[in-house]
Design a protein around this motif. Structure first.
Motif, mmCIF file in Angstrom:
data_model
loop_
_atom_site.group_PDB
_atom_site.id
_atom_site.type_symbol
_atom_site.label_atom_id
_atom_site.label_comp_id
_atom_site.label_asym_id
_atom_site.label_seq_id
_atom_site.Cartn_x
_atom_site.Cartn_y
_atom_site.Cartn_z
ATOM 1 N N GLU A 162 -6.303 5.372 1.313
ATOM 2 C CA GLU A 162 -6.607 6.006 -0.015
ATOM 3 C C GLU A 162 -8.005 6.938 0.104
ATOM 4 N N HIS A 163 -8.819 6.113 1.008
ATOM 5 C CA HIS A 163 -10.322 6.815 1.193
ATOM 6 C C HIS A 163 -10.266 8.438 1.777
ATOM 7 N N LEU A 164 -9.026 8.785 2.166
ATOM 8 C CA LEU A 164 -8.780 9.820 2.733
ATOM 9 C C LEU A 164 -8.561 11.075 1.787
ATOM 10 N N ARG A 165 -8.184 10.657 0.483
ATOM 11 C CA ARG A 165 -8.066 11.574 -0.669
ATOM 12 C C ARG A 165 -9.240 12.495 -0.867
ATOM 13 N N GLY A 166 -8.978 13.677 -0.893
ATOM 14 C CA GLY A 166 -10.082 14.630 -1.117
ATOM 15 C C GLY A 166 -10.833 15.098 0.063
ATOM 16 N N ASP A 201 14.429 9.225 16.778
ATOM 17 C CA ASP A 201 13.884 10.463 16.745
ATOM 18 C C ASP A 201 14.428 11.293 15.408
ATOM 19 N N GLU A 202 15.555 10.544 14.866
ATOM 20 C CA GLU A 202 16.124 11.139 13.617
ATOM 21 C C GLU A 202 15.561 10.374 12.379
ATOM 22 N N VAL A 203 14.819 9.334 12.491
ATOM 23 C CA VAL A 203 14.440 8.489 11.606
ATOM 24 C C VAL A 203 12.809 8.820 11.127
ATOM 25 N N PRO A 204 12.652 9.530 9.879
ATOM 26 C CA PRO A 204 11.203 9.635 9.519
ATOM 27 C C PRO A 204 10.798 8.262 9.041
ATOM 28 N N ALA A 205 9.259 8.021 9.438
ATOM 29 C CA ALA A 205 8.639 6.753 8.921
ATOM 30 C C ALA A 205 7.547 7.278 8.214
ATOM 31 N N ALA A 206 7.469 6.466 7.031
ATOM 32 C CA ALA A 206 5.968 6.986 6.321
ATOM 33 C C ALA A 206 5.223 5.622 6.049
ATOM 34 N N GLY A 207 4.195 5.605 6.047
ATOM 35 C CA GLY A 207 3.355 4.252 5.570
ATOM 36 C C GLY A 207 1.917 4.803 5.298
ATOM 37 N N GLY A 228 0.907 -1.372 0.005
ATOM 38 C CA GLY A 228 -0.141 0.110 -0.084
ATOM 39 C C GLY A 228 0.785 1.207 -0.145
ATOM 40 N N THR A 229 2.213 1.134 0.141
ATOM 41 C CA THR A 229 2.988 2.335 0.100
ATOM 42 C C THR A 229 4.264 2.167 -1.051
ATOM 43 N N LEU A 230 4.478 1.183 -1.017
ATOM 44 C CA LEU A 230 5.696 0.975 -2.388
ATOM 45 C C LEU A 230 4.727 0.100 -3.434
ATOM 46 N N ASN A 231 4.086 -0.938 -2.976
ATOM 47 C CA ASN A 231 3.517 -1.800 -4.023
ATOM 48 C C ASN A 231 2.182 -1.676 -3.561
ATOM 49 N N ARG A 232 1.277 -2.193 -4.544
ATOM 50 C CA ARG A 232 -0.446 -2.350 -4.321
ATOM 51 C C ARG A 232 -0.747 -3.209 -3.310
ATOM 52 N N SER A 233 -1.609 -3.017 -2.411
ATOM 53 C CA SER A 233 -2.034 -4.013 -1.357
ATOM 54 C C SER A 233 -3.118 -4.740 -2.101
ATOM 55 N N LEU A 247 0.712 8.086 4.336
ATOM 56 C CA LEU A 247 0.473 8.305 2.987
ATOM 57 C C LEU A 247 -0.950 7.889 2.540
ATOM 58 N N MET A 248 -1.719 8.593 1.649
ATOM 59 C CA MET A 248 -3.244 8.244 1.339
ATOM 60 C C MET A 248 -3.142 7.514 0.068
ATOM 61 N N THR A 249 -2.561 6.462 0.391
ATOM 62 C CA THR A 249 -2.651 5.322 -0.415
ATOM 63 C C THR A 249 -2.996 4.037 0.241
#
Length: 206
Positions: free
Chosen positions: A150-154, A119-125, A10-15, A144-146
């Motif tokens: 994804e439902h959060l987009r808009g 605390d110096e390492v960003p985490a995204a998902g 869902g972040t790097l590849n399709r879930s 990430l809104m994927t």
């Protein structure tokens, strides 16, 4: 060292509704691999932290998981990117382990392996549990809104690229930033360091 932790599905590849259980089912999201490559060229080392309970549930085995990651590494290399390591939890929920997100075990393992304060390492998902685990471990958090979000987009366009305290209404840890996708997150992160942004764009030597 500039280290960054990403979720996988869902972040790097399709879930998928069930599991990504084979290399044939692994499909990168548009622009995601190129985003990793740009981050690499900007000086960021990227690692993954991913729940893979399909192993514990008997849905696929380590041979299949290794094949998935081999395909992922080849696909990244083809666009000039790389992931330095994949940390995964193979356990089913009933195993009550400390590494299954939203528990912070995977993040703590990464911090110990690379010797970097979290605390110096960003985490995204894309999943709330990824962001929650990262926050408990002390990482700066990015949603990430994927995929699962994804439902959060808009719905939250006015919150981009940085979310105000009202994101608490979404159940997010305080200070979480929201981004449309991995490419948008890469743009934001690289923009924090103009020199890195120039390198990632091919405008300055590596």
């Amino acid at each position: 060292m500039k280290l960054l932790i990403l979720d996988r599905d869902g972040t790097l590849n399709r879930s998928r509704d069930d599991y990504v259980a084979s290399a044939d089912e692994w499909e990168p999201l548009p622009g995601a691999l190129e985003a990793v490559a740009r981050l690499n060229h900007g000086g960021w080392r990227v690692v993954l932290a991913t729940n893979q309970s399909g192993i514990g549930r008997g849905m696929f085995d380590m041979v299949s998981l290794n094949a998935i990651h081999a395909k992922m590494h080849r696909s990244l290399a083809a666009v000039g990117g790389r992931v330095d390591a994949v940390f995964f939890c193979p356990h089913a929920p009933e195993d009550a382990c400390t590494c299954r997100k939203p528990s912070p075990g995977l993040f703590e393992q990464i911090g110990a392996r690379f010797g970097v304060p979290l605390d110096e390492v960003p985490a995204a998902g894309n999943a709330l549990r990824h962001v929650q685990a990262a926050a408990v471990a002390g990482c700066p958090t990015h949603l990430l809104m994927t995929g699962k979000s994804e439902h959060l987009r808009g719905q939250v366009d006015t919150l981009l690229p940085q979310a105000p305290p009202s994101t608490a209404l979404l159940g997010l840890p305080p200070g979480t930033c929201l981004h449309a996708d991995l490419a948008a997150f890469a743009d934001w992160l690289l923009a924090q360091d103009p020199t890195a942004d120039a390198r990632a764009s091919g405008l300055a030597p590596l």
